[in-house]
Each structure stands twice: as structure tokens, then as C-alpha cells.
Design an enzyme around this catalytic site. Sequence first.
Site, mmCIF file in Angstrom:
data_model
loop_
_atom_site.group_PDB
_atom_site.id
_atom_site.type_symbol
_atom_site.label_atom_id
_atom_site.label_comp_id
_atom_site.label_asym_id
_atom_site.label_seq_id
_atom_site.Cartn_x
_atom_site.Cartn_y
_atom_site.Cartn_z
ATOM 1 N N THR A 173 -46.591 -5.171 -14.439
ATOM 2 C CA THR A 173 -45.635 -5.547 -13.394
ATOM 3 C C THR A 173 -45.777 -4.581 -12.226
ATOM 4 O OG1 THR A 173 -44.102 -6.385 -15.064
ATOM 5 C CG2 THR A 173 -43.209 -5.962 -12.870
ATOM 6 N N HIS A 211 -39.650 -10.684 -9.193
ATOM 7 C CA HIS A 211 -38.880 -9.784 -10.059
ATOM 8 C C HIS A 211 -37.426 -10.245 -10.190
ATOM 9 C CE1 HIS A 211 -39.709 -5.773 -11.975
ATOM 10 N NE2 HIS A 211 -38.441 -5.944 -12.275
ATOM 11 N N ASP A 231 -42.127 -17.070 -12.930
ATOM 12 C CA ASP A 231 -40.801 -16.697 -13.417
ATOM 13 C C ASP A 231 -39.860 -16.544 -12.238
ATOM 14 O OD1 ASP A 231 -40.408 -13.565 -12.866
ATOM 15 O OD2 ASP A 231 -42.466 -13.828 -13.547
#
Length: 390
Positions: A156, A278, A309
Site C-alpha cells: 500500500t 485508501h 476498493d
Amino acid sequence: MADEWFETVAIAQQRAKRRLPKSVYSSLISASEKGITVADNVAAFSELGFAPHVIGAAEKRDMSTTVMGQDISMPVLISPTGVQAVHPDGEVAVARAAAARGTAMGLSSFASKTIEDVIAANPKIFFQIYWLGGRDAIAERVERARQAGAVGLIVTTDWTFSHGRDWGSPKIPEQMNLRTILRLSPEAIVRPRWLWKFGKTLRPPDLRVPNQGRRGEPGPAFFAAYGEWMGTPPPTWDDIAWLRELWGGPFMLKGVMRVDDAKRAVDAGVSAISVSNHGGNNLDGTPASIRALPAVAAAVGDQVEVLLDGGIRRGSDVVKAVALGARAVLVGRAYLWGLAANGQAGVENVLDILRGGIDSALMGLGHSSIHDLRSDDILIPADFVRRLGR
């Protein structure tokens, strides 16, 4: 118990809010600055419509797929999230739920449970790391993940340590000592079910991050690790290529929103990317992930697996993402609300909700498989897509 079941993710969120101390719940909904991005992540899905077929629906729908070599029962994975101490079993409960529903899980390097314990509950674990502490420290964590049996690595990179949250930053204590317990007691005492769950274990919520230390060691406190992360210079593309080569297996880069970054990720040798902001916890004002997905998928979808996501709340959202180019999605807040509402069973409940919604949408579109989904199944407003970069 029958009254523990919930029908939608929205109800799971309502129960989490009722059952968690206020400061704990705030950590599950927090977002950067004004919250523009976190709101757009959810709202953008509502701007997309369906073009249904009324005849030709198959009797059964196939939702299975693969992500980074792992067979999963539906295009939904558990996204890595840090310190899941909203429930005593934390990440272990989530791993068991994912295994029970036939899917894989991303485990945060800031998790409250060890990677060894989580993999014992579900062998399909992708270990997630941040660029923290330099190459030597990162190499140690990568080797620990390898020895534990992780089947892939998630890196990430989309974090800018945004400040100034309009509703206030989550108040996560540095450690759970007597002083902290006394300070939080006015919040906890009015949430007796949450208090009782931890009381039965005779252990307070664990705010350490054991996967940042060596195996067998307790690991640093959350804020000690967070501080080290903030002080570590961000990685370069050479660092990403080095890490990918060091791992030598399935490798996902999470946090890609731009087409040019996606192309650089391909050049660095990644197996997969996740189009992600995020969860709105990064640079506020970034578009919703679903708005950036089509351009990224068109640019590199034939070279690497593209996931998404951010903002997934129902199965129809999953179908929209797959139709616009995602191989699968990762969910975060949705399963954390389920965990807070009812532990492992609550996470299973959330996954069942998503599966049911996927099945219903496929039936309405007249498809027998998620692999039949195409962009012309979706009504896309003219100004919806955001192409970032070239």
C-alpha cells in the site's frame, strides 16, 4: 441467534454504532479532511444504472474467479485494515469468516493478531505492508510472511498522512493501561455488550502491532509503528521493483488511481493493482475509485489483474465494478461493521449480503457468470469517468 442477523450493510453499520464506544466507532468511519472522497466513493455507485434483460436468466449464476492465483467463490476479498480490536478475536475471526465463505483476505502489517495465527485460520492470506523502516526492516517482515505461508504480498503506497479531519481524528490510545481504561470507561460503560466480550477474555483490546516485530515478540505499540512510518521516506519505483523481486511471488500494488502510475506498476513487474484512494483516508478531493477504474482497466487490464476498493456496500456495487473492468473488489468498512455487530458471524453475514446482491444483479442482467459482464450492462453518465494521467 435470530436477532443477530442483519439484512444490509447499512444495518450492520447501525449496530456497530450502537455497540461500540464512540471513539472506537469513529475509527471505523474516519476519513481525511472534509470527507469529500469518502462520500464520493459511495455516492458514485448510485450514479451508475443497469441495462437489464427480462428474458434469458440462467437458473444458476457462477460467481467464482481467481485473484493472484487463489480460487475464490465470488469476486470479493477482505481488504487489509489495521488494528481490528473492535472484537476480541479481531483478524482471526475475519479470517475464519472469509474461509467459511470461500474467499481470501488481505492482512494488514498493522493487524492486532499475528500473521501465523491468522494463516492458521485461513491459508489464503495476502500479507500487506507499508514502506516502513527501510529495506532491511522490510526484508525481515517479508521473510516472516513467507515463512508463515502468505500466498501473496500487497504493498500500500497511497498515504499522505492527511490532517485536519472536520469531525476529529480517531482517538486511539497509545497503550491500554489503567489510566486509559479509566479515561474510556464513561464511553465503555454505556456499551455493556462490547465491554462484556472483552471482559470474558480477561484481556483489554490489543493495541500492539505484532507483525511489525520479529516472530514471538509482542511488537511495537500502534503509535510507535505509525510514527516510524511517518518518518520513513516514501518508496521510489526502484524500491517497488526491488520489493517485487525480493518477494518473488504474487504481488499487488494498492492505491493506484492514475493511468501513468498503472503503466509504471506494470513495468515494475506487479501481478495486480487495486484502484484505490485508501477509503477516503488519503488525499481528500481524489475522485471515487469507481470513477478512475474504467480508464485504468482499459490501459493495463490485459497485462495485470485490476481490482478496486472503496465504497462497496452491496452486491450490485460489486457487479458494477466487475462490469467496468475489475477482476474483483476488496471490502473494508463493510466487514468491520459486521465484525463489530456480531463477530465472525457478522462478517459472514456481510459476505452473504454481498453474494446475494451479486446473484440478484446477475439474474436481472440475464447473465450466468460474472465473466459475462461488460460495460454495456451499465448505464454510465457522460461525465462519470475520470481519466487521471496518460
